[in-house]
Design a protein around this motif. Structure first.
Motif, PDB file in Angstrom:
ATOM      1  N   GLU A 165       0.884  -1.269   0.075  1.00 32.54           N
ATOM      2  CA  GLU A 165       0.026   0.050   0.037  1.00 32.54           C
ATOM      3  C   GLU A 165       0.885   1.186   0.168  1.00 32.54           C
ATOM      4  OE1 GLU A 165      -2.624  -0.452   3.313  1.00 32.54           O
ATOM      5  OE2 GLU A 165      -3.891  -1.765   2.164  1.00 32.54           O
ATOM      6  N   ALA A 166       1.961   1.212   0.659  1.00 36.73           N
ATOM      7  CA  ALA A 166       2.916   2.340   0.713  1.00 36.73           C
ATOM      8  C   ALA A 166       3.479   2.583  -0.644  1.00 36.73           C
ATOM      9  CB  ALA A 166       4.045   2.134   1.851  1.00 36.73           C
ATOM     10  N   MET A 167       3.343   1.674  -1.532  1.00 39.74           N
ATOM     11  CA  MET A 167       4.159   1.984  -2.759  1.00 39.74           C
ATOM     12  C   MET A 167       3.246   2.541  -4.006  1.00 39.74           C
ATOM     13  SD  MET A 167       7.063   0.511  -3.364  1.00 39.74           S
ATOM     14  CE  MET A 167       7.364   0.131  -4.986  1.00 39.74           C
ATOM     15  N   ILE A 168       1.651   2.698  -3.583  1.00 43.41           N
ATOM     16  CA  ILE A 168       0.853   3.042  -4.503  1.00 43.41           C
ATOM     17  C   ILE A 168       1.143   4.371  -4.950  1.00 43.41           C
ATOM     18  CG2 ILE A 168      -1.630   3.750  -4.955  1.00 43.41           C
ATOM     19  CD1 ILE A 168      -2.301   1.314  -2.898  1.00 43.41           C
ATOM     20  N   GLU A 169       0.991   5.330  -3.902  1.00 43.73           N
ATOM     21  CA  GLU A 169       1.373   6.705  -4.032  1.00 43.73           C
ATOM     22  C   GLU A 169       2.479   7.059  -4.852  1.00 43.73           C
ATOM     23  OE1 GLU A 169       1.346  11.192  -1.735  1.00 43.73           O
ATOM     24  OE2 GLU A 169       0.031   9.459  -0.919  1.00 43.73           O
ATOM     25  N   PRO A 170       3.795   6.625  -4.415  1.00 49.75           N
ATOM     26  CA  PRO A 170       4.924   7.135  -5.266  1.00 49.75           C
ATOM     27  C   PRO A 170       4.950   6.541  -6.420  1.00 49.75           C
ATOM     28  CG  PRO A 170       5.403   5.771  -3.199  1.00 49.75           C
ATOM     29  CD  PRO A 170       4.062   5.977  -3.176  1.00 49.75           C
ATOM     30  N   SER A 171       4.424   5.469  -6.740  1.00 48.81           N
ATOM     31  CA  SER A 171       4.518   4.727  -8.219  1.00 48.81           C
ATOM     32  C   SER A 171       3.420   5.408  -9.010  1.00 48.81           C
ATOM     33  CB  SER A 171       3.951   3.261  -8.023  1.00 48.81           C
ATOM     34  OG  SER A 171       4.753   2.571  -6.901  1.00 48.81           O
ATOM     35  N   LEU A 172       2.431   5.821  -8.686  1.00 56.30           N
ATOM     36  CA  LEU A 172       1.522   6.559  -9.610  1.00 56.30           C
ATOM     37  C   LEU A 172       1.975   7.992  -9.898  1.00 56.30           C
ATOM     38  CD1 LEU A 172      -1.955   5.603  -7.899  1.00 56.30           C
ATOM     39  CD2 LEU A 172      -1.180   4.844 -10.244  1.00 56.30           C
ATOM     40  N   ALA A 173       3.000   8.341  -8.872  1.00 54.50           N
ATOM     41  CA  ALA A 173       3.663   9.720  -9.248  1.00 54.50           C
ATOM     42  C   ALA A 173       4.696   9.554 -10.257  1.00 54.50           C
ATOM     43  CB  ALA A 173       4.209  10.332  -8.089  1.00 54.50           C
ATOM     44  N   GLU A 174       4.941   8.467 -10.476  1.00 60.32           N
ATOM     45  CA  GLU A 174       6.148   8.121 -11.615  1.00 60.32           C
ATOM     46  C   GLU A 174       5.672   8.393 -12.897  1.00 60.32           C
ATOM     47  OE1 GLU A 174       8.482   4.657 -11.199  1.00 60.32           O
ATOM     48  OE2 GLU A 174       7.759   4.227  -9.201  1.00 60.32           O
ATOM     49  N   ALA A 175       6.415   8.982 -13.917  1.00 56.51           N
ATOM     50  CA  ALA A 175       6.211   9.405 -15.115  1.00 56.51           C
ATOM     51  C   ALA A 175       5.435   8.469 -16.140  1.00 56.51           C
ATOM     52  CB  ALA A 175       7.149  10.300 -15.914  1.00 56.51           C
ATOM     53  N   GLY A 176       5.900   7.140 -15.900  1.00 61.81           N
ATOM     54  CA  GLY A 176       5.340   5.909 -16.814  1.00 61.81           C
ATOM     55  C   GLY A 176       4.523   5.188 -16.079  1.00 61.81           C
ATOM     56  N   ASP A 208       5.764   1.547 -20.977  1.00 63.80           N
ATOM     57  CA  ASP A 208       6.720   0.943 -21.807  1.00 63.80           C
ATOM     58  C   ASP A 208       7.613   0.034 -20.906  1.00 63.80           C
ATOM     59  OD1 ASP A 208       8.667   2.607 -20.988  1.00 63.80           O
ATOM     60  OD2 ASP A 208       8.608   3.650 -22.930  1.00 63.80           O
ATOM     61  N   ALA A 209       8.237  -0.807 -21.150  1.00 63.22           N
ATOM     62  CA  ALA A 209       9.358  -1.856 -20.435  1.00 63.22           C
ATOM     63  C   ALA A 209      10.125  -0.685 -19.757  1.00 63.22           C
ATOM     64  CB  ALA A 209       9.949  -2.794 -21.167  1.00 63.22           C
ATOM     65  N   ASP A 210      10.613   0.333 -20.529  1.00 58.88           N
ATOM     66  CA  ASP A 210      11.979   1.187 -19.967  1.00 58.88           C
ATOM     67  C   ASP A 210      11.109   1.870 -18.476  1.00 58.88           C
ATOM     68  OD1 ASP A 210      14.293   2.766 -19.806  1.00 58.88           O
ATOM     69  OD2 ASP A 210      13.115   4.514 -20.366  1.00 58.88           O
ATOM     70  N   ALA A 211       9.854   2.421 -18.498  1.00 58.84           N
ATOM     71  CA  ALA A 211       9.340   3.037 -17.448  1.00 58.84           C
ATOM     72  C   ALA A 211       9.197   1.942 -16.121  1.00 58.84           C
ATOM     73  CB  ALA A 211       7.841   3.408 -17.908  1.00 58.84           C
ATOM     74  N   LEU A 212       9.134   0.575 -16.566  1.00 64.09           N
ATOM     75  CA  LEU A 212       8.959  -0.319 -15.451  1.00 64.09           C
ATOM     76  C   LEU A 212      10.629  -0.544 -15.004  1.00 64.09           C
ATOM     77  CD1 LEU A 212       7.629  -2.621 -13.693  1.00 64.09           C
ATOM     78  CD2 LEU A 212       8.077  -4.081 -15.486  1.00 64.09           C
ATOM     79  N   GLU A 213      11.634  -0.488 -15.566  1.00 67.31           N
ATOM     80  CA  GLU A 213      12.660  -0.658 -15.358  1.00 67.31           C
ATOM     81  C   GLU A 213      13.380   0.566 -14.453  1.00 67.31           C
ATOM     82  OE1 GLU A 213      14.719  -3.594 -15.312  1.00 67.31           O
ATOM     83  OE2 GLU A 213      12.947  -4.273 -16.516  1.00 67.31           O
ATOM     84  N   LYS A 214      12.948   1.775 -14.812  1.00 64.59           N
ATOM     85  CA  LYS A 214      13.048   3.021 -14.039  1.00 64.59           C
ATOM     86  C   LYS A 214      12.435   2.618 -12.619  1.00 64.59           C
ATOM     87  CE  LYS A 214      13.881   5.996 -17.890  1.00 64.59           C
ATOM     88  NZ  LYS A 214      13.374   7.080 -18.592  1.00 64.59           N
ATOM     89  N   HIS A 215      11.278   2.239 -12.609  1.00 64.42           N
ATOM     90  CA  HIS A 215      10.539   1.926 -11.418  1.00 64.42           C
ATOM     91  C   HIS A 215      11.328   1.134 -10.319  1.00 64.42           C
ATOM     92  CE1 HIS A 215       7.261   0.790  -8.598  1.00 64.42           C
ATOM     93  NE2 HIS A 215       7.380  -0.520  -8.903  1.00 64.42           N
ATOM     94  N   PHE A 216      11.827   0.196 -10.755  1.00 61.49           N
ATOM     95  CA  PHE A 216      12.522  -0.721 -10.378  1.00 61.49           C
ATOM     96  C   PHE A 216      13.940  -0.293  -9.495  1.00 61.49           C
ATOM     97  CE2 PHE A 216      11.193  -4.635 -12.875  1.00 61.49           C
ATOM     98  CZ  PHE A 216      10.091  -4.718 -12.309  1.00 61.49           C
ATOM     99  N   ALA A 217      14.504   0.783 -10.131  1.00 61.05           N
ATOM    100  CA  ALA A 217      15.531   1.515  -9.526  1.00 61.05           C
ATOM    101  C   ALA A 217      15.117   2.784  -8.630  1.00 61.05           C
ATOM    102  CB  ALA A 217      16.274   2.160 -10.906  1.00 61.05           C
TER     103      ALA A 217
END
Length: 95
Positions: free
Chosen positions: A24-35, A59-68
């Protein structure tokens, strides 16, 4: 073409609430990511230790940026001590 992600997680006994809180703590910061288009955790009503996160990324690049990101790295570190088994990540695209 967007990328859909299904992440399946299983909490170790006694860590269900901690896993739910982390997701649940991941929802807000993840949704704030550009991708990030959507990010929603779910709990299996018949098995509270089994949780699934359904995500959509541009896209896959946005997901990889999320992991970082710092928030992903923090929660991934917490998960190391509370998961009963490794997380399964499925990446799906519409044909």
């Amino acid at each position: 073409m967007t990328l859909h992600v299904i992440a399946e997680l299983r909490a170790a006994a006694g860590h269900e609430d901690r896993l739910r809180t982390g997701l649940e703590a991941m929802i807000e910061p993840s949704l704030a990511e550009a991708g990030c288009i959507s990010y929603q955790p779910f709990t299996n009503p018949n098995d509270p230790a089994h949780m699934v996160v359904v995500e959509e990324w541009v896209d896959a690049d946005a997901l990889e940026k999320h992991f970082a990101t710092e928030h992903f790295q923090h929660v991934a570190g917490v998960m190391e001590g509370i998961l009963a088994e490794p997380m399964i990540i499925k990446r799906l695209v519409a044909e």
